[in-house]
Design an enzyme around this catalytic site. Structure first.
Site, PDB file in Angstrom:
ATOM      1  N   TYR A  50       0.693  -1.146   0.005  1.00  0.00           N
ATOM      2  CA  TYR A  50      -0.061   0.087   0.034  1.00  0.00           C
ATOM      3  C   TYR A  50       0.910   1.250  -0.108  1.00  0.00           C
ATOM      4  O   TYR A  50       0.373   2.538   0.245  1.00  0.00           O
ATOM      5  CB  TYR A  50      -1.001  -0.188   1.086  1.00  0.00           C
ATOM      6  CG  TYR A  50      -2.216  -0.934   0.882  1.00  0.00           C
ATOM      7  CD1 TYR A  50      -3.008  -0.597  -0.276  1.00  0.00           C
ATOM      8  CD2 TYR A  50      -2.600  -1.955   1.723  1.00  0.00           C
ATOM      9  CE1 TYR A  50      -4.029  -1.693  -0.614  1.00  0.00           C
ATOM     10  CE2 TYR A  50      -3.430  -3.057   1.714  1.00  0.00           C
ATOM     11  CZ  TYR A  50      -4.224  -2.615   0.149  1.00  0.00           C
ATOM     12  OH  TYR A  50      -5.407  -3.336  -0.031  1.00  0.00           O
ATOM     13  N   GLU A 127       2.395  -6.435  -7.917  1.00  0.00           N
ATOM     14  CA  GLU A 127       1.713  -6.734  -6.646  1.00  0.00           C
ATOM     15  C   GLU A 127       1.844  -8.529  -6.631  1.00  0.00           C
ATOM     16  O   GLU A 127       2.127  -9.131  -5.663  1.00  0.00           O
ATOM     17  CB  GLU A 127       0.376  -6.370  -6.499  1.00  0.00           C
ATOM     18  CG  GLU A 127      -0.030  -4.969  -6.166  1.00  0.00           C
ATOM     19  CD  GLU A 127      -1.393  -4.723  -6.255  1.00  0.00           C
ATOM     20  OE1 GLU A 127      -1.657  -3.288  -6.015  1.00  0.00           O
ATOM     21  OE2 GLU A 127      -2.326  -5.382  -6.550  1.00  0.00           O
TER      22      GLU A 127
HETATM   23  P1  IDP Z   1      -9.352  -0.136  -4.131  1.00  0.00           P
HETATM   24  O1  IDP Z   1      -9.271  -1.109  -3.294  1.00  0.00           O
HETATM   25  O2  IDP Z   1     -10.940   0.153  -4.734  1.00  0.00           O
HETATM   26  O3  IDP Z   1      -8.201   0.066  -5.406  1.00  0.00           O
HETATM   27  P2  IDP Z   1      -8.127   2.285  -3.284  1.00  0.00           P
HETATM   28  O4  IDP Z   1      -8.137   3.534  -3.426  1.00  0.00           O
HETATM   29  O5  IDP Z   1      -6.863   1.648  -3.856  1.00  0.00           O
HETATM   30  O6  IDP Z   1      -9.429   1.493  -3.510  1.00  0.00           O
HETATM   31  O7  IDP Z   1      -7.627   1.903  -1.811  1.00  0.00           O
HETATM   32  C1  IDP Z   1      -7.279   1.030  -0.850  1.00  0.00           C
HETATM   33  C2  IDP Z   1      -8.118   0.433   0.304  1.00  0.00           C
HETATM   34  O8  IDP Z   1      -8.028   1.540   1.064  1.00  0.00           O
HETATM   35  C3  IDP Z   1      -9.549   0.362  -0.249  1.00  0.00           C
HETATM   36  O9  IDP Z   1      -9.880  -0.775  -0.791  1.00  0.00           O
HETATM   37  C4  IDP Z   1     -10.112   0.698   1.035  1.00  0.00           C
HETATM   38  O10 IDP Z   1     -10.043  -0.798   2.035  1.00  0.00           O
HETATM   39  C5  IDP Z   1      -8.992   1.607   1.946  1.00  0.00           C
HETATM   40  N1  IDP Z   1      -9.793   3.033   1.683  1.00  0.00           N
HETATM   41  C6  IDP Z   1      -9.818   3.621   0.515  1.00  0.00           C
HETATM   42  N2  IDP Z   1     -10.343   4.811   0.687  1.00  0.00           N
HETATM   43  C7  IDP Z   1     -10.642   4.870   2.017  1.00  0.00           C
HETATM   44  C8  IDP Z   1     -11.144   5.901   2.681  1.00  0.00           C
HETATM   45  O11 IDP Z   1     -11.285   7.124   2.455  1.00  0.00           O
HETATM   46  N3  IDP Z   1     -11.345   5.662   4.068  1.00  0.00           N
HETATM   47  C9  IDP Z   1     -11.115   4.725   4.605  1.00  0.00           C
HETATM   48  N4  IDP Z   1     -10.585   3.545   3.944  1.00  0.00           N
HETATM   49  C10 IDP Z   1     -10.510   3.590   2.623  1.00  0.00           C
END
Ligand code: IDP
Ligand code: MG
Length: 154
Positions: A50, A127
């Site tokens: 991440y 990944e």
């Molecule tokens: P994705 O999993 O749909 O690709 P990403 O933006 O890459 O989304 O974010 C990684 C992970 O971080 C998400 O799957 C979710 O678990 C968490 N996440 C993303 N945005 C937020 C937020 O605004 N609040 C809390 N957790 C979040």
């Protein structure tokens, strides 16, 4: 070598005993499982995975969540699998994800959204290499391939 993507069934998926039902979504769509392992992600590996999010406000909570319990790591293969799996997953937040998608059907949280999927060929490559050694992945055809994911249709 066919397209591959990294899918993680996240800790909530395991805690809620949803492994079978979520995995079924990918199988039903015609995706092939090239690699699969159960593990608890160590903190260092989670931070590497991440890293693109390290400056986001949700990053500490995300690391805590993803390392909180066992997960199922999958290398999923098949033509177009990166985009197809993202569609199966639905939008990031459960409360925005459409019914019929994994996230749309199983939750309404921002953080606890059941499943991870690579978002591009580059991230899929990076990944998959974080979680699998090259020799751990299997390339094989299944009888269903001709009926589900035939790549050369007109
Ligand atoms: P994705 O999993 O749909 O690709 P990403 O933006 O890459 O989304 O974010 C990684 C992970 O971080 C998400 O799957 C979710 O678990 C968490 N996440 C993303 N945005 C937020 C937020 O605004 N609040 C809390 N957790 C979040
Ligand atoms: Mg992402």
């Amino acid at each position: 070598m066919s397209d591959k993507t990294l899918i993680i069934l996240k800790p909530d998926c395991i805690q809620r005993r949803l492994i079978g039902r979520i995995l079924q979504r990918f199988e039903d769509k015609g995706m092939t499982i090239a690699g699969m392992k159960l593990m608890q992600i160590p903190k260092g590996l989670a931070e590497e995975h991440y890293a693109p999010h390290k400056d986001k406000p949700f990053y500490p909570g995300l690391i805590e969540y993803i390392t909180s319990g066992p997960v199922v790591i999958l290398a999923v293969a098949g033509p177009g699998c990166i985009a197809i799996c993202r569609m199966l997953m639905g939008k990031t937040f459960g409360f925005e994800a459409e019914p019929g998608t994994i996230r749309g059907d199983f939750g309404a949280s921002k953080t606890f959204n059941l499943v991870h999927g690579s978002d591009s060929p580059e991230s899929a490559k990076t990944e998959i290499a974080l979680y699998f050694k090259p020799g751990e992945l299997l390339e094989y055809a299944t009888a269903a391939d001709n009926w589900t994911v035939k790549p050369n249709e007109a």
